[in-house]
Design a protein around this motif. Structure first.
Motif, PDB file in Angstrom:
ATOM      1  N   SER A  57       6.164   5.198  -1.095  1.00 30.11           N
ATOM      2  CA  SER A  57       5.298   6.464  -0.495  1.00 30.11           C
ATOM      3  C   SER A  57       4.085   5.907  -0.436  1.00 30.11           C
ATOM      4  O   SER A  57       3.531   6.551   0.852  1.00 30.11           O
ATOM      5  N   ALA A  58       3.343   5.190  -0.774  1.00 30.36           N
ATOM      6  CA  ALA A  58       1.975   4.633  -0.367  1.00 30.36           C
ATOM      7  C   ALA A  58       2.195   3.717   0.627  1.00 30.36           C
ATOM      8  O   ALA A  58       1.324   3.741   1.680  1.00 30.36           O
ATOM      9  N   LEU A  59       3.224   2.980   0.708  1.00 25.62           N
ATOM     10  CA  LEU A  59       3.297   1.918   2.012  1.00 25.62           C
ATOM     11  C   LEU A  59       3.528   2.912   3.201  1.00 25.62           C
ATOM     12  O   LEU A  59       2.891   2.444   4.100  1.00 25.62           O
ATOM     13  N   ASN A  60       4.151   4.051   3.047  1.00 26.06           N
ATOM     14  CA  ASN A  60       4.420   4.895   4.247  1.00 26.06           C
ATOM     15  C   ASN A  60       3.292   5.709   4.691  1.00 26.06           C
ATOM     16  O   ASN A  60       2.728   5.604   5.877  1.00 26.06           O
ATOM     17  N   ALA A  61       2.408   5.967   3.688  1.00 29.73           N
ATOM     18  CA  ALA A  61       1.022   6.505   3.908  1.00 29.73           C
ATOM     19  C   ALA A  61       0.194   5.742   4.670  1.00 29.73           C
ATOM     20  O   ALA A  61      -0.600   5.946   5.575  1.00 29.73           O
ATOM     21  N   LEU A  62       0.122   4.537   4.002  1.00 30.30           N
ATOM     22  CA  LEU A  62      -0.786   3.220   4.709  1.00 30.30           C
ATOM     23  C   LEU A  62      -0.364   2.840   6.271  1.00 30.30           C
ATOM     24  O   LEU A  62      -1.142   3.171   7.150  1.00 30.30           O
ATOM     25  N   GLY A  63       1.091   2.847   6.239  1.00 29.79           N
ATOM     26  CA  GLY A  63       1.494   2.360   7.622  1.00 29.79           C
ATOM     27  C   GLY A  63       1.400   3.524   8.633  1.00 29.79           C
ATOM     28  O   GLY A  63       1.531   3.150   9.992  1.00 29.79           O
ATOM     29  N   ASP A  64       1.324   4.801   8.135  1.00 31.96           N
ATOM     30  CA  ASP A  64       1.030   5.945   9.260  1.00 31.96           C
ATOM     31  C   ASP A  64      -0.222   5.747  10.267  1.00 31.96           C
ATOM     32  O   ASP A  64      -0.272   6.075  11.283  1.00 31.96           O
ATOM     33  N   GLU A  65      -1.265   4.876   9.958  1.00 29.39           N
ATOM     34  CA  GLU A  65      -2.275   4.578  10.442  1.00 29.39           C
ATOM     35  C   GLU A  65      -2.719   3.137  11.145  1.00 29.39           C
ATOM     36  O   GLU A  65      -3.669   2.612  11.142  1.00 29.39           O
ATOM     37  N   VAL A  66      -1.402   2.431  10.696  1.00 29.15           N
ATOM     38  CA  VAL A  66      -1.642   0.892  11.168  1.00 29.15           C
ATOM     39  C   VAL A  66      -0.726   0.535  12.290  1.00 29.15           C
ATOM     40  O   VAL A  66       0.541   1.359  12.442  1.00 29.15           O
ATOM     41  N   ASP A  67      -0.977  -0.300  13.102  1.00 29.16           N
ATOM     42  CA  ASP A  67      -0.431  -0.705  14.365  1.00 29.16           C
ATOM     43  C   ASP A  67       0.965  -0.974  14.121  1.00 29.16           C
ATOM     44  O   ASP A  67       1.886  -0.635  14.874  1.00 29.16           O
ATOM     45  N   ASP A  68       1.170  -1.948  13.236  1.00 31.24           N
ATOM     46  CA  ASP A  68       2.675  -2.302  12.992  1.00 31.24           C
ATOM     47  C   ASP A  68       3.107  -1.941  11.537  1.00 31.24           C
ATOM     48  O   ASP A  68       2.319  -1.245  10.789  1.00 31.24           O
ATOM     49  N   ASP A  69       4.612  -2.024  11.405  1.00 29.88           N
ATOM     50  CA  ASP A  69       5.101  -1.460  10.275  1.00 29.88           C
ATOM     51  C   ASP A  69       4.476  -2.418   9.190  1.00 29.88           C
ATOM     52  O   ASP A  69       3.845  -3.390   9.193  1.00 29.88           O
ATOM     53  N   VAL A  70       4.156  -1.766   8.009  1.00 31.84           N
ATOM     54  CA  VAL A  70       3.904  -1.772   6.417  1.00 31.84           C
ATOM     55  C   VAL A  70       4.968  -2.158   5.759  1.00 31.84           C
ATOM     56  O   VAL A  70       5.252  -1.107   5.213  1.00 31.84           O
TER      57      VAL A  70
END
Length: 160
Positions: A58-71
């Motif tokens: 859930s936190a990875l998805n939230a972080l990844g929402d604003e990151v250029d590549d997949d987290v």
């Protein structure tokens, strides 16, 4: 001469070291149990002797929402209610040498993450649109920030 009476205690002694094996990281000498003791673990992600917290989806998805590549992977350290989150970013993804560092007050161990992130280091700032932390330089040099980064560095390819 070995009899049943001597065989059973001998077998129990030989099997004793195997009873603690769980297949995961094992703390072999928890810090604090004896003066001068250090925490050691068999997991490559913990070879730095830091309790690394793996960030949940859930936190990875939230972080990844604003990151250029997949987290796909992140480790974190908590310090006084602030989580320092380190994640590899870039075209090689989890094997990338580019590792961003963010902070959040949201619980990265929760199944329902409800926080936001702030970019701390240059890699986080250049790979995401999360706002820059007001004390970014201080956060990057903090013990928790450096420990989060070391969790990723020490994980190596086997734990990623």
């Amino acid at each position: 001469m070995i009899t049943k009476k001597t065989l059973f205690p001998l077998a129990a002694l030989l099997l004793l070291p195997l009873t603690g094996c769980t297949g995961g990281a094992q703390v072999t000498d928890p810090a604090g149990d004896a003066p001068g003791s250090e925490k050691t673990a068999t997991s490559p992600a913990q070879s730095n002797q830091v309790d690394c917290t793996r960030v949940l989806d859930s936190a990875l998805n939230a972080l990844g929402d604003e990151v250029d590549d997949d987290v796909l992977l992140a480790y974190a350290r908590e310090d006084y209610g602030t989580w320092y989150v380190a994640a590899p970013v870039g075209e090689n993804n989890v094997l990338s040498e580019t590792v961003g560092l963010w902070t959040t007050t949201g619980d990265v161990e929760s199944d329902e993450f409800d926080g936001t992130f702030e970019s701390v280091n240059d890699d986080a700032q250049s790979s995401s649109t999360w706002p820059v932390a007001s004390e970014a330089a201080t956060a990057e040099q903090s013990d928790a920030g450096q420990q989060a980064l070391s969790c990723i560095a020490d994980a190596g390819e086997t734990a990623r």
